[in-house]
Design an enzyme around this catalytic site. Structure first.
Site, PDB file in Angstrom:
ATOM      1  N   LYS A  88       0.861  -1.185   0.000  1.00  0.00           N
ATOM      2  CA  LYS A  88       0.000   0.000   0.000  1.00  0.00           C
ATOM      3  C   LYS A  88       0.898   1.236   0.000  1.00  0.00           C
ATOM      4  CE  LYS A  88      -4.311   1.272   2.340  1.00  0.00           C
ATOM      5  NZ  LYS A  88      -5.093   1.055   3.563  1.00  0.00           N
TER       6      LYS A  88
HETATM    7  O1  G3P Z   1      -7.751   1.996   5.335  1.00  0.00           O
HETATM    8  C1  G3P Z   1      -8.035   3.291   4.941  1.00  0.00           C
HETATM    9  C2  G3P Z   1      -9.426   3.810   5.262  1.00  0.00           C
HETATM   10  O2  G3P Z   1     -10.360   2.809   5.114  1.00  0.00           O
HETATM   11  C3  G3P Z   1      -9.555   4.627   6.493  1.00  0.00           C
HETATM   12  O3  G3P Z   1     -10.858   4.792   6.961  1.00  0.00           O
HETATM   13  O4  G3P Z   1     -12.517   5.502   8.654  1.00  0.00           O
HETATM   14  O5  G3P Z   1     -10.097   6.124   8.947  1.00  0.00           O
HETATM   15  O6  G3P Z   1     -11.489   7.223   7.201  1.00  0.00           O
HETATM   16  P1  G3P Z   1     -11.264   5.965   7.996  1.00  0.00           P
END
Ligand code: G3P
Length: 217
Positions: A88
């Site tokens: 990633k």
């Molecule tokens: O893995 C990246 C992403 O899914 C992060 O999510 O909820 O932290 O905006 P969030």
């Protein structure tokens, strides 16, 4: 559409895997830190543990470096953990350059922190396996995250890009449904959002009635 779980929590990964619908896992530094994973050896071991639970599914492991040479060095180490590891890489200039290098060297990538169609085009041009638009965070900034998924899906289809759209930053079950409708190839979700798909009050009412009537059978 594939289902990934967006967590580094082994119990939650196991629970989603046991449901029989899990296609992979995504992690990020915030999710790893939340599990108390510290230091290179512990990080590599944790990814190994995740790969073991998931079996065939893809596991996104994020680089912590931001310059080209270090991203490559780190990505090679991550990719060596298991054939299911997807490296990633953040959507920055050196990240795009690194994605192209990984593509040329048969290492699969997930381009993360994507918030616009332009960034998604760049990720696809570099040959990213997955592109991760953060739809919840876009919603948080008063734009429409699902609309971005639809826009990228249209562009990729017109242009014939092979990069898969991995809708990330999913906040609820409706996001998953809307992303499926908009053409996402993958949704990566917290366990709660996946389990949220199960819920409907008429299912509960209907089941209670069936079980009650079953006593008369
Ligand atoms: O893995 C990246 C992403 O899914 C992060 O999510 O909820 O932290 O905006 P969030």
């Amino acid at each position: 559409m594939k289902f990934f779980i967006d967590t580094a929590n082994l119990a939650q990964i196991q629970e989603a895997h046991d449901l029989g619908i899990l296609d992979g896992v995504t992690t990020n530094p915030s999710l790893m830190a939340k599990e108390g994973i510290k230091g290179e050896a512990a990080i590599l071991q944790h990814y190994k543990d995740i790969c073991e639970i998931v079996g065939e599914g893809d596991v996104s492991a994020e680089v912590l470096s931001t310059d080209f040479a270090s991203i490559i060095e780190e990505g090679k180490k991550l990719a060596a953990i298991d054939s299911n590891i997807v490296v990633k890489v953040p959507m920055i200039k050196d990240g795009v350059k690194a994605i192209k290098w990984f593509t040329d060297n048969n290492i699969r990538t997930n381009c993360t922190l994507v918030f616009s169609a332009g960034q998604a085009i760049l990720a696809a041009k570099a040959g990213a396996t997955y592109v991760s638009p953060f739809i919840g965070r876009i919603d948080d900034s008063s734009w429409d995250g699902v609309e971005l998924i639809a826009q990228i899906a249209q562009i990729y289809s017109i242009q014939g890009f092979k990069t898969e759209i991995l809708a990330a930053s999913i906040r609820n079950a409706l996001h998953i449904v809307k992303c499926a409708e908009a053409g996402a190839d993958v949704c990566t979700c917290p366990l709660d959002s996946i389990l949220g798909l199960l819920k409907h009050p008429l299912t509960d009412i209907g089941l209670a009635k069936f079980l009650e009537d079953a006593k008369k059978m």
